[in-house]
Design an enzyme around this catalytic site. Structure first.
Site, PDB file in Angstrom:
ATOM      1  N   GLU A   1       0.830  -1.202   0.000  1.00 40.96           N
ATOM      2  CA  GLU A   1       0.000   0.000   0.000  1.00 40.96           C
ATOM      3  C   GLU A   1       0.865   1.253   0.000  1.00 40.96           C
ATOM      4  OE1 GLU A   1      -1.046   1.999   3.338  1.00 40.96           O
ATOM      5  OE2 GLU A   1      -1.120   0.275   4.703  1.00 40.96           O
TER       6      GLU A   1
ATOM      7  N   LYS B   1      -4.967  -2.068  14.004  1.00 38.95           N
ATOM      8  CA  LYS B   1      -4.291  -1.017  14.758  1.00 38.95           C
ATOM      9  C   LYS B   1      -4.835  -0.982  16.190  1.00 38.95           C
ATOM     10  CE  LYS B   1      -3.479   1.799  10.625  1.00 38.95           C
ATOM     11  NZ  LYS B   1      -4.213   1.045   9.627  1.00 38.95           N
TER      12      LYS B   1
END
Length: 702
Positions: free
Chosen positions: A52, A186
């Site tokens: 990414e 996360k």
């Protein structure tokens, strides 16, 4: 009149009907650039790892972001894979970036975070941006890259039950078949609800290593267990291969814990997260701005420890993900080189057709003018069954060739009708999928039989995967001819081309439409093809992809049409045996090696004749009045199937082409894409001989 028209029945993606279709068209049009090293690796079946770019554009400050991106790409290379960083530069999707392009993204100030929803706007405005997990998954899947490495995925935000703030990463994992290697979710997120949401989306989640503990990005412990775990790269590769082989539409999440020696203290990180969240709320920061703000604050509040952990886990993920991609590539290659039996024990090898099946709804207007503005127009609506692959297999079956069709349909309300309609065909290779919709297409046709507008839902074509097709390797290797249409995924086309190269197979590629025509030509895969059957628009698109000279515009006068077609076909004949250019009402143009005044349709025949040279032969269409034309959707498929049936019967070139012209003229007069009147008696060598035909005109091409 024999015509392949843009958005024709069963062959074309819908015009803005669905955003997923829109993105798919972008990837096979002028909006995408695949780096040559990535193209080459994909064509050769070598491991590629997608990366990414929001971590470059929004995750770290310059120049740390640039050095991190370079290091991650080098780790991928060191571990035996090819890095393919995905990003958007000035309105173009890039799969694989040069060092200059990496630096541009890393140093740019006004880049956009690009998820699924953002592609149309960012590309249309010519903007630059970093692709999120969601955005990168879409691009990776369409490019045929099964493994994608990132830092951590998004998830359900804390207090998400009140705000409904759920990352698009989770829904993308539920609908895009790519394996995502990350350090879990996360730690600023609600891990428990994130895992619950992934379960609802049907995503297979596996922790990597000895423990089932689901990692929380910076920390190895989240307090939650992953549903499964895989101990090493080989186990992870087998899991991913199983998911791909089943044709499931969802992704796989491999959760890799941060290295023990670099992991931050979980409690210290948790306290910093709470403080950063409080500041974000007080500042009114919401949506996609939250994560960059929190990561920056965490770096400050932990004196850089969270950043150190961030770098360590990204590098570790790159290493693990590359090893998984290599293991997956070896697994697939071993299977391709194996000798597993096909689904049928055939005494006579069958031709094999790989392509789409569609249920078509055809609305033909009664009056010459179709009224807009929401008004109802008088007309007749019919349901028919199309799809390029299905059409080719249907016509070949009616002409006595009994091909095996490899395709995919949903177990839905259309299934029984499709199987009943295709009862005369070998449908044993058609995949039937629970919870998926059979491809459907709706066309509004003028009273003259021309297409006015078409809408389609054809996502199921992407389930015709390399893994599924591989199960029929023995059938493919024994087939006298393999036909494949442009509806199938790029990776499947490349697999067939690889098989053709290894086993000297005769393969015919039907480009399907202008947007899909170039799929094999994105790499050197096309050089393994034997025949292609484009119309003039598709032939131009192919040459555009190969960066060959193009005409300023496409002509309409026959002499000019032939001149342009010859010029566009000529460079392809360095590798292809024959280019069959369909010319609509003008008939068909054969381009290839000439033997004794006739274009050779049989590979190898010209090698025995030193005098063979490149020539083009034009065969006029059978005259048919406009009043006789019912629809044009299957005429091109009938033409090509008739030619191929003649070839399989070992007829001479003139007979083969005229069998195709006979089949096309019958389908033009039929409400069905392939006329039920087509048979071994109506389209045959005897029928060709019984008619008077205009002489084919031949030109030298060299």
């Amino acid at each position: 009149m024999i015509r392949k028209i843009t958005f024709s029945m069963g062959r074309h993606v819908s015009s803005m009907a669905r955003r997923a279709t829109q993105v798919r068209r972008l990837l096979h049009g002028g909006y995408v650039r695949i780096h040559p090293s990535v193209q080459e690796a994909l064509a050769e079946g070598r491991p590629v790892v997608a990366l990414e770019s929001t971590i470059i554009t929004h995750g770290m400050a310059y120049p740390l972001n640039l050095s991190m991106a370079r290091e991650v790409e080098e780790i991928v290379r060191t571990n035996g894979a090819v890095p393919a960083t995905v990003g958007i530069l000035r309105g173009q999707i890039h799969v694989g970036l040069t060092d200059e392009e990496l630096e541009f993204l890393a140093s740019s100030k006004n880049t956009v975070k690009v998820s699924r929803r953002d592609f149309p706007f960012v590309l249309s405005q010519g903007l630059s941006g970093g692709t999120t997990v969601s955005g990168t998954m879409i691009v990776a899947h369409k490019a045929g890259i099964p493994v994608f490495v990132t830092g951590g995925i998004g998830g359900v935000h804390r207090d998400g039950e009140k705000t409904l703030d759920v990352s698009a990463d989770l829904t993308e994992l539920g609908r895009t078949p790519v394996a995502v290697v990350s350090a879990g979710a996360k730690s600023i997120l609600d891990i428990g609800r994130t895992l619950e949401y992934l379960e609802t989306q049907g995503v297979c989640v596996a922790a990597f290593g000895e423990s089932r503990e689901f990692p929380a990005f910076f920390s190895r412990q989240s307090g939650f267990q992953a549903p499964y775990h895989v101990q090493d790269e080989e186990e992870a590769a087998k899991l991913i291969d199983s998911a791909l082989g089943l044709g499931l539409s969802n992704g796989v999440l491999i959760a890799v814990p941060c290295p023990q020696e670099r992991a931050a203290e979980g409690q210290a990180i948790e306290e910093a997260i709470q403080q950063a969240l409080s500041q974000a709320r007080s500042k009114g920061i919401r949506g996609k701005e939250v994560t960059p703000f929190l990561l920056q604050k965490l770096t400050e509040l932990t004196d850089g420890k969270s950043l150190d952990s961030n770098l360590a886990l990204i590098q570790n993920n790159a290493r693990v993900g590359s090893c998984i991609a290599v293991a997956l590539s070896k697994l697939q290659k071993a299977r391709r080189n194996g000798s597993q039996p096909g689904r049928r024990d055939m005494t006579t090898p069958q031709p094999v057709v790989i392509g789409g099946i569609n249920v078509d709804f055809i609305a033909k207007a009664q009056n010459p003018e179709i009224l807009g503005g929401g008004q109802t127009n008088a007309g007749r609506v019919r349901r028919t069954f199309g799809g390029v692959g299905r059409n080719l297999a249907d016509c070949l079956s009616r002409l006595g060739q009994a091909p095996l069709l490899l395709s995919a349909v949903g177990k839905d309300e259309h299934l029984e009708s499709v199987l009943h309609y295709c009862h005369h065909m070998d449908m044993s290779g058609v995949l039937q999928l629970e919870g998926r919709s059979t491809a459907t297409y709706c066309a509004v046709v003028t009273s003259a039989g021309e297409l006015s507008v078409g809408l389609g839902d054809m996502d199921i074509h992407h389930r015709i995967t390399e893994q599924y097709v591989f199960q029929f390797k023995e059938n493919l290797c024994q087939a006298p001819l393999v036909c494949i249409d442009g509806n199938v995924p790029l990776s499947t086309i490349q697999y067939i081309c690889q098989l053709a190269r290894e086993h000297q197979l005769a393969v015919c590629y039907e480009p399907t439409d202008e947007n899909k025509a170039s799929k094999p030509f994105l790499s050197d895969s096309w050089k393994a093809l034997t025949y292609i059957s484009p119309n003039l628009q598709e032939l131009r698109a192919i040459n555009r992809t190969l960066r060959n000279p193009l005409p300023a515009e496409l002509p309409s006068r026959l002499e000019d049409v032939i001149q342009v077609a010859v010029a566009l076909a000529c460079p392809l004949l360095a590798h292809l045996h024959c280019v069959v250019v369909t010319l609509g009402a003008h008939g068909v143009l054969l381009c290839g090696k000439s033997l004794g005044g006739s274009i050779s349709l049989y590979p190898g025949a010209h090698q025995q004749a030193a005098a063979a040279r490149l020539c083009a032969a034009h065969y006029p269409a059978i005259p048919i009045s406009r009043e006789e034309i019912v629809n044009v959707s299957g005429a091109g498929d009938s033409l090509m199937a008739g030619i191929l049936a003649g070839m399989l019967a070992k007829h001479d070139t003139g007979t083969c082409v005229r069998m195709g012209l006979l089949a096309a003229s019958l389908s033009l007069r039929s409400y069905e894409p392939i006329s039920p009147e087509i048979s071994t008696s109506s389209v045959s060598q005897e029928q060709v001989r019984s008619r008077s035909w205009p002489e084919a005109k031949v030109w030298k091409m060299d």
